[in-house]
Design a protein around this motif. Sequence first.
Motif, PDB file in Angstrom:
ATOM      1  N   UNK A 214       0.805  -1.106   0.145  1.00  0.00           N
ATOM      2  CA  UNK A 214      -0.112   0.103  -0.301  1.00  0.00           C
ATOM      3  C   UNK A 214       0.614   1.173  -0.180  1.00  0.00           C
ATOM      4  N   UNK A 215       1.694   1.254   0.756  1.00  0.00           N
ATOM      5  CA  UNK A 215       2.474   2.622   0.907  1.00  0.00           C
ATOM      6  C   UNK A 215       2.991   3.130  -0.481  1.00  0.00           C
ATOM      7  N   UNK A 216       3.831   2.245  -1.035  1.00  0.00           N
ATOM      8  CA  UNK A 216       4.454   3.015  -2.233  1.00  0.00           C
ATOM      9  C   UNK A 216       3.560   3.598  -3.076  1.00  0.00           C
ATOM     10  N   UNK A 217       2.161   2.865  -3.121  1.00  0.00           N
ATOM     11  CA  UNK A 217       1.146   3.385  -3.999  1.00  0.00           C
ATOM     12  C   UNK A 217       0.621   4.771  -3.577  1.00  0.00           C
ATOM     13  N   UNK A 218       0.471   4.482  -2.199  1.00  0.00           N
ATOM     14  CA  UNK A 218      -0.234   5.761  -1.724  1.00  0.00           C
ATOM     15  C   UNK A 218       0.452   6.963  -1.657  1.00  0.00           C
ATOM     16  N   UNK A 219       1.982   6.776  -1.576  1.00  0.00           N
ATOM     17  CA  UNK A 219       2.542   8.251  -1.378  1.00  0.00           C
ATOM     18  C   UNK A 219       2.685   8.670  -2.950  1.00  0.00           C
ATOM     19  N   UNK A 220       2.784   8.063  -3.886  1.00  0.00           N
ATOM     20  CA  UNK A 220       3.183   8.584  -5.212  1.00  0.00           C
ATOM     21  C   UNK A 220       1.796   9.286  -5.675  1.00  0.00           C
ATOM     22  N   UNK A 221       0.455   8.679  -5.233  1.00  0.00           N
ATOM     23  CA  UNK A 221      -0.693   9.473  -5.662  1.00  0.00           C
ATOM     24  C   UNK A 221      -0.928  10.632  -4.985  1.00  0.00           C
ATOM     25  N   UNK A 222      -0.453  10.673  -3.578  1.00  0.00           N
ATOM     26  CA  UNK A 222      -0.457  11.812  -2.715  1.00  0.00           C
ATOM     27  C   UNK A 222       0.216  12.873  -3.229  1.00  0.00           C
ATOM     28  N   UNK A 223       1.384  12.548  -3.616  1.00  0.00           N
ATOM     29  CA  UNK A 223       2.358  13.650  -4.181  1.00  0.00           C
ATOM     30  C   UNK A 223       1.720  14.170  -5.316  1.00  0.00           C
ATOM     31  N   UNK A 224       0.926  13.363  -6.137  1.00  0.00           N
ATOM     32  CA  UNK A 224       0.416  13.793  -7.429  1.00  0.00           C
ATOM     33  C   UNK A 224      -0.853  14.648  -7.029  1.00  0.00           C
ATOM     34  N   UNK A 225      -1.456  14.444  -5.994  1.00  0.00           N
ATOM     35  CA  UNK A 225      -2.771  15.325  -5.407  1.00  0.00           C
ATOM     36  C   UNK A 225      -2.112  16.471  -5.176  1.00  0.00           C
ATOM     37  N   UNK A 226      -1.114  16.603  -4.258  1.00  0.00           N
ATOM     38  CA  UNK A 226      -0.555  17.733  -3.975  1.00  0.00           C
ATOM     39  C   UNK A 226       0.074  18.615  -5.172  1.00  0.00           C
ATOM     40  N   UNK A 227       0.699  18.112  -6.207  1.00  0.00           N
ATOM     41  CA  UNK A 227       0.948  18.807  -7.106  1.00  0.00           C
ATOM     42  C   UNK A 227      -0.329  19.598  -8.062  1.00  0.00           C
ATOM     43  N   UNK A 228      -1.318  18.648  -8.163  1.00  0.00           N
ATOM     44  CA  UNK A 228      -2.596  18.997  -8.762  1.00  0.00           C
ATOM     45  C   UNK A 228      -3.183  20.411  -8.032  1.00  0.00           C
ATOM     46  N   UNK A 229      -3.319  20.215  -6.599  1.00  0.00           N
ATOM     47  CA  UNK A 229      -3.864  21.150  -5.875  1.00  0.00           C
ATOM     48  C   UNK A 229      -3.003  22.300  -5.836  1.00  0.00           C
ATOM     49  N   UNK A 230      -1.648  22.396  -5.852  1.00  0.00           N
ATOM     50  CA  UNK A 230      -0.732  23.484  -5.926  1.00  0.00           C
ATOM     51  C   UNK A 230      -0.980  24.333  -7.082  1.00  0.00           C
ATOM     52  N   UNK A 231      -1.118  23.545  -8.141  1.00  0.00           N
ATOM     53  CA  UNK A 231      -1.270  24.100  -9.530  1.00  0.00           C
ATOM     54  C   UNK A 231      -2.603  24.960  -9.650  1.00  0.00           C
ATOM     55  N   UNK A 232      -3.622  24.476  -9.097  1.00  0.00           N
ATOM     56  CA  UNK A 232      -4.927  25.079  -9.130  1.00  0.00           C
ATOM     57  C   UNK A 232      -4.983  26.362  -8.222  1.00  0.00           C
ATOM     58  N   UNK A 233      -3.971  26.647  -7.368  1.00  0.00           N
ATOM     59  CA  UNK A 233      -3.954  27.724  -6.331  1.00  0.00           C
ATOM     60  C   UNK A 233      -2.850  28.568  -6.747  1.00  0.00           C
ATOM     61  N   UNK A 234      -2.090  28.172  -7.666  1.00  0.00           N
ATOM     62  CA  UNK A 234      -1.075  29.027  -8.053  1.00  0.00           C
ATOM     63  C   UNK A 234       0.128  29.079  -7.012  1.00  0.00           C
ATOM     64  N   UNK A 235       0.520  27.705  -6.492  1.00  0.00           N
ATOM     65  CA  UNK A 235       1.276  27.858  -5.518  1.00  0.00           C
ATOM     66  C   UNK A 235       2.531  26.848  -6.054  1.00  0.00           C
ATOM     67  N   UNK A 236       3.596  26.877  -5.364  1.00  0.00           N
ATOM     68  CA  UNK A 236       4.686  25.703  -5.575  1.00  0.00           C
ATOM     69  C   UNK A 236       4.490  24.715  -4.486  1.00  0.00           C
ATOM     70  N   UNK A 237       4.937  23.533  -4.923  1.00  0.00           N
ATOM     71  CA  UNK A 237       4.917  22.295  -4.042  1.00  0.00           C
ATOM     72  C   UNK A 237       5.948  22.565  -2.930  1.00  0.00           C
ATOM     73  N   UNK A 238       5.414  22.107  -1.688  1.00  0.00           N
ATOM     74  CA  UNK A 238       6.259  22.163  -0.934  1.00  0.00           C
ATOM     75  C   UNK A 238       6.540  20.596  -0.224  1.00  0.00           C
ATOM     76  N   UNK A 239       6.181  20.407   0.949  1.00  0.00           N
ATOM     77  CA  UNK A 239       6.599  18.946   1.492  1.00  0.00           C
ATOM     78  C   UNK A 239       5.276  18.164   1.485  1.00  0.00           C
TER      79      UNK A 239
END
Length: 305
Positions: A214-239
């Motif tokens: 589970x963990x390898x799968x969840x971590x990369x999809x959560x990183x993708x979510x952070x990238x999407x949300x950051x793009x939508x609100x005009x911010x850079x990715x953090x942690x």
Amino acid sequence: MLRHPEYQYLDIMSHLLEKGDRRMDRTGEGTLSTFGAMMRFDLSDGSFPAFTTKKVFWKTAVKEMLWFLTGQTNIQSLLKENVKIWTDWPLAAYRKATGEEISQDLFEKRVLEDDAFAAKWGDLGPVYGKQWRRWLDRNGVEHDQIGALIHSLKTNPTSRRMLFHAWNVGEIDQMALPPCHMTYQFHVSGLQRGSGRPQLSMLVNQRSCDIFLGAPFNICQQAALLAMVAQQVQMDRGELIWVGGDTHLYLNHLDQAKEQLARKPMPFPKLVLTRQPDEIDGYRIDDFEVVGYQSHDRIDAPVAV
């Protein structure tokens, strides 16, 4: 030289092998368990934490996240994308209810080809997407938690209430599987810098984690979510910060874990979003370009249902 961030994951798995609490679990397989684990990944340089000590099928993981964001709960749309990770639960329910020992391939074929069959047997109940996008309160009002989050990030980015979650107590008994990654909380930094864009970080609280599958799968999809949300609100990715509650290694994954621990991590790839949709649920898998992903071979292991 900085230690490769993937060692955070490998250290958790090593700890479980050495000191995990041996216990029986819901699936009957048994686990080695620990309580309270953490990993932190700096994504500010575009890094994408698709683990490298075994091959991670990141497209499947991202497709599942995109499915969550649409609010859907039926596996038919997942199967149309050749994503089969949720089939085990409705298949088991169908076999139990009907006594028919149907194969997984045939069950999935029927779900794909027969809308009425899919509606009856392919729905997972009010799982993640339903709670994220269509949480129903006691007055019958639906709440779009993702929409509210993005609005808050745009209008009140210092809020301490920017989160969404899926642990709807009143509907857990209707779900094929209660939510594992339960709570997503967001934090914006750098608002007072005066130059450059603010950074968006995300903390995920996962109550239960199959560390090997589970963990390898969840971590990369959560990183993708952070990238999407950051793009939508005009911010850079953090942690991306991941916190695990009951973090466990199944007893039938021990040999596979030892094999993975013997491998040395390779550099993480980079994630590029090639397009910015108008809305968070407008992303498609073709919008994700992962550059430079190299990994060791896959390691197969059975899923505990």
